[in-house]
Design an enzyme around this catalytic site. Structure first.
Site: not given
Ligand code: ATP
Length: 542
Positions: A245, A250, A265, A294
């Protein structure tokens, strides 16, 4: 498994019901319990257009001959029964009732479909004999109600007041989406059975998938939190993969021909902020595609803090200088569309395979398909050592569900964090007396649409950030009471803490212990802050 008798009973109810809305609701309630395949079958049954697009050559004579082998029919009896029957279905029902010979064996709608499909296929010599055998095989295992509706289906006249439009209304009810969306899907699928099957299996995604094309960004799929790799294994059904991660931004990358666009995003256009990503995609990806990944700031082989990438996003000028100062690296992790075909209904496993085929020289997210929890935990440690934020666990069989935060993707971070809203702040002491420095943090109670305070913190920000935050919060001020400035809940912060305790201090009954702000979530809207269930989940997982 859907039983034909239940279907027949439902038809009776629908027929008696005069309100169109209620008829549609009854259809919806029934469809809701079916598998997608059964839904396709049932939709044809409702309309008496079954099997789809094919004709069943069963004449009145064939039907009467078959019934003649089952009952001692005399012309007098038939005349008497015929007098009170309004259609052939009621006629058959009357015959069954007059002799009361047969019982329901509980045939399913799928068996009916298969048998009728085989009827429709018969042709040539001996077809008539075989038709009668199949028909009799069905009728001897039915009671009067089932026989009535089987006959109606065969002749294609249900007479229950249901047309295609009403099946679509029922489908919208079953899936919980608007009739407009369902109608649009119907126009694109062009067949009622296919429409019902696709919406039942994929919900709204069914429609999205049909209309998916480059430059029409779609809401990204989101992840729920898991509190350990072990929990991810327990929560995800079937096999899973783990990916690093990355802590960056994103991106959803759209490419058609020579044109490339990059969306954030929140689907904002980031194309001009990331020119090197555009070039990388142009020179590596041959066909048309929609990809996800990402973008991380990397300097001298090390990941830079998330804030650096934000500077690249917000800065609209001096891009070339920024490119030098904050070099980027793209890691791809999904492929939603390739060469004219939507892949969002495909499994993650298949999408990953496609991504590997088309990625050229672009890096993919570091990934494994761990054999067991131990291997997964080892990979998690490796992710943290490499500077990643944690891992994403993804169900190999999972489809891509735009905009939803389900259990097909789970994120596991080093330690659990919460995204909370600042609802107030206190003036500091000593060196901090000019700053609002003790922040009141709240999560949502989404049902009641209210914010619940779960803790306070003055830790985590740099002097520069305190100064900025003070200005920002003062511009959001709604009132001041004593040393507390209450503000409009607009700023989301990611908060780490040692643990969560039960506490009477706050209305929600929980309090964060040793909370500290990890970062300001400029990329999150207030409604995206966590809710009480996330707090409770962490509390119970401790
Ligand atoms: P967070 O605050 O944890 O970044 P979020 O609410 O922005 O979360 P989530 O869907 O909860 O989004 O967590 C996944 C996020 O992690 C994605 O939005 C992306 O930006 C990031 N990310 C990083 N690496 C990856 C990966 N390999 N696959 C998917 N998402 C990834």
């Amino acid at each position: 498994m859907a039983i034909f008798r239940e279907f027949a009973q439902l038809c009776e109810e629908i027929e008696k019901e005069s309100g169109k809305k209620e008829k549609a609701r009854l259809i919806g309630e029934f469809l809701r319990q079916l598998s997608p395949e059964e839904g396709r079958i049932a939709s044809h049954l409702f309309l008496g257009s079954f099997p789809a697009g094919r004709r069943i050559f069963v004449s009145w004579n064939t039907l009467m001959d078959t019934l003649g082998e089952m009952f001692p029919l005399s012309p007098k009896d038939l005349q008497k029964i015929g007098k009170s029957a309004v259609d052939i279905g009621e006629m058959v029902e009357g015959i069954y009732k007059r002799w009361g010979r047969y019982k329901s064996r509980g045939i399913t709608i799928r068996e009916i479909y298969e048998k009728l499909a085989s009827l429709a296929e018969l042709e040539g010599k001996g077809a008539m004999r075989k038709r009668k055998t199949i028909l009799k095989g069905l009728l001897v295992g039915m009671d009067s109600l089932e026989a009535k509706y089987l006959t109606k289906t065969i002749v294609g006249e249900m007479r229950i007041g249901v047309k295609e439009g009403m099946v679509l209304e029922g489908l919208a009810y079953a899936v919980g989406i608007s009739i407009g969306e369902v109608r649009k899907g119907f126009l694109l699928y062009g067949d009622i059975g296919k429409t019902v099957e696709n919406f039942l299996s994929k919900g709204r995604t069914a429609l999205l998938s049909l209309s998916l094309k480059p430059f029409q960004p779609l809401q990204p799929m989101l992840a729920q939190m898991a509190y350990s790799v072990r929990e991810a294994f327990e929560e995800i059904e079937g096999d899973l993969a783990l990916e690093f991660k990355y802590d960056g931004a994103r991106v959803q990358i759209h490419k058609e021909g020579d044109k490339v666009m990059i969306f954030s995003r929140h689907l904002n256009d980031l194309t001009s902020s990331f020119p090197e990503v555009v070039e990388e995609v142009k020179s590596n990806i041959k066909g048309d595609a929609i990809l996800e990944g990402e973008v991380v700031a990397v300097k001298e082989g090390r990941f830079m803090p998330f804030q650096e990438i934000l500077r690249r996003v917000t800065r609209k000028r001096e891009i070339t200088r920024m490119q030098r100062e904050i070099p980027l690296k793209l890691f791809l992790f999904d492929c939603l569309y390739a060469d004219g075909e939507s892949l969002i209904e495909r499994s993650y496993e298949e999408r990953w395979e496609r991504l590997r085929e088309i990625k050229g020289g672009i890096a993919l997210a570091e990934r494994i398909v761990p054999e067991d929890v131990e291997k997964g935990e080892e990979f998690f440690r490796k992710a943290l050592e490499s500077g990643a934020e944690g891992v994403m666990a993804k169900a190999l069989k999972g489809i891509y569900t735009p905009g939803s935060r389900g259990k097909l993707w789970l994120k596991v971070k080093k330690s659990a964090t919460l995204d909370l809203l600042i609802i107030g702040a206190e003036w500091g002491y000593g060196r901090r007396h000019n700053w609002l420095s003790d922040y009141h943090l709240a999560c949502w109670d989404r049902e009641k649409r209210e914010l619940l305070m779960v803790g306070k913190t003055f830790k985590g920000l740099t002097d520069e950030e305190f100064e900025e935050m003070t200005k920002r919060l003062l511009s959001l001020k709604v009132r001041e009471e004593g040393k507390v400035v209450y503000v409009k809940p607009e700023v989301v912060v990611e908060v780490a803490f040692n643990d969560i305790q039960r506490s009477p201090r706050y209305k929600c009954g929980y309090a964060l212990r040793l909370a500290r702000i990890l970062r300001i979530r400029e990329d999150k809207r207030p409604e995206e802050a966590d809710d009480l269930s996330a707090v409770e989940k962490i509390y119970h997982s401790q």
